[in-house]
Design an enzyme around this catalytic site. Sequence first.
Site, mmCIF file in Angstrom:
data_model
loop_
_atom_site.group_PDB
_atom_site.id
_atom_site.type_symbol
_atom_site.label_atom_id
_atom_site.label_comp_id
_atom_site.label_asym_id
_atom_site.label_seq_id
_atom_site.Cartn_x
_atom_site.Cartn_y
_atom_site.Cartn_z
ATOM 1 N N ALA A 96 0.807 -1.237 0.000
ATOM 2 C CA ALA A 96 0.000 0.000 0.000
ATOM 3 C C ALA A 96 0.836 1.280 0.000
ATOM 4 C CB ALA A 96 -1.015 0.030 1.139
ATOM 5 N N ALA A 97 2.154 1.179 -0.185
ATOM 6 C CA ALA A 97 2.945 2.413 -0.257
ATOM 7 C C ALA A 97 2.500 3.251 -1.464
ATOM 8 C CB ALA A 97 4.427 2.089 -0.355
ATOM 9 N N GLY A 98 2.277 2.583 -2.599
ATOM 10 C CA GLY A 98 1.785 3.302 -3.782
ATOM 11 C C GLY A 98 0.402 3.893 -3.542
ATOM 12 N N ASP A 99 -0.416 3.179 -2.782
ATOM 13 C CA ASP A 99 -1.762 3.694 -2.476
ATOM 14 C C ASP A 99 -1.678 4.908 -1.548
ATOM 15 O OD1 ASP A 99 -2.793 1.568 -3.974
ATOM 16 O OD2 ASP A 99 -2.845 0.260 -2.221
HETATM 17 O O1 RIB Z 1 -1.755 -2.005 -3.218
HETATM 18 C C1 RIB Z 1 -1.887 -2.930 -2.181
HETATM 19 C C2 RIB Z 1 -3.174 -3.674 -2.331
HETATM 20 O O2 RIB Z 1 -3.128 -4.456 -3.501
HETATM 21 C C3 RIB Z 1 -3.473 -4.641 -1.218
HETATM 22 O O3 RIB Z 1 -4.151 -4.049 -0.137
HETATM 23 C C4 RIB Z 1 -4.261 -5.731 -1.919
HETATM 24 O O4 RIB Z 1 -5.593 -5.788 -1.534
HETATM 25 C C5 RIB Z 1 -4.113 -5.455 -3.403
HETATM 26 O O5 RIB Z 1 -5.250 -4.920 -3.935
#
Ligand code: RIB
Length: 308
Positions: free
Chosen positions: A251-254
Amino acid sequence: MSAPIVVVGSLNVDLVVRAERFPAPGATVTGEGFAVVPGGKGANQACAAARLGGDVRMVGCVGADAHGTLVRRSLAEAGADVAHVRAVRGTPTGVALITVDGAGENTIVVVPGANARLTPDALDEVAAAFDRAAVVLLQLEVPLPTVQEAARRARAAGARVVLDPAPARPLPDALLALVDYLTPNQTELAALAAGAGARDAGEATAAARELLGRGARNVVVKRGEEGALLVGADGACAWPAPRVRAVDATAAGDAWNGAFAFALARGDSTDAAGRLATAAASVSVTRAGAQPSLPTLAEAEARLKGGS
Ligand code: RIB
């Protein structure tokens, strides 16, 4: 309060194991821990923007099951509006099977489940979510025609469109032409730009220019511990990442995309938004899990100023 941010995308529950090393094909390794964590690229980006204080509306589908309840609750607790998250019967909530190794790198296998039920038609039922939207955040864990329709609606509403092309897949030029900021990581960039590498800043810039030529207004390349770089109509900048001890890159990119959208929606320049986003991502890698790792505004700003 920032102007509204709409996220159209996936909601998953992450089933996470930690192991010192990834198993080779055919091999078995012993893991050290197991966790069930709210995730999904769409939900993570919504959570990231909401936790920073953004006015966030999530559009997506979960199953009518306990995993759906878990991921909706996590988003609501972060402050996102989940009124446009539909629970569909007969299909489970999406799941991601994640392995994190001793260096904090991960491998992810996603089973879309209810995310595949977010069809373009389903956006008719949630048209109100786009009202007054300043930024619309998209990823590729829901059907591509839905992503394209959401981008079209975003443009019609006067919103800026941020597309995270993850997981990477071929994109039509008609979609790229609707995108204000395309935000691949290096792997995704190499997959999108035919025949191009993206191993260093020079290669990444050349590959990004190819995508500009196909219609994207700006390309932001997320380069992990090297930070991020922008190429496009808003100029060219590099946002170096602070040095941190990474424990989990999930989730770093998120975190980056959610923070970038938050900053744009409150009126920051592209440069300021990129700096906040890079700081937020660098906080997230120091913590385990997807949504639990996402920082508050105070934490991201402290990192931006060079603090812990
Ligand atoms: O970007 C990370 C996410 O990728 C995770 O939380 C997982 O659910 C996938 O969708």
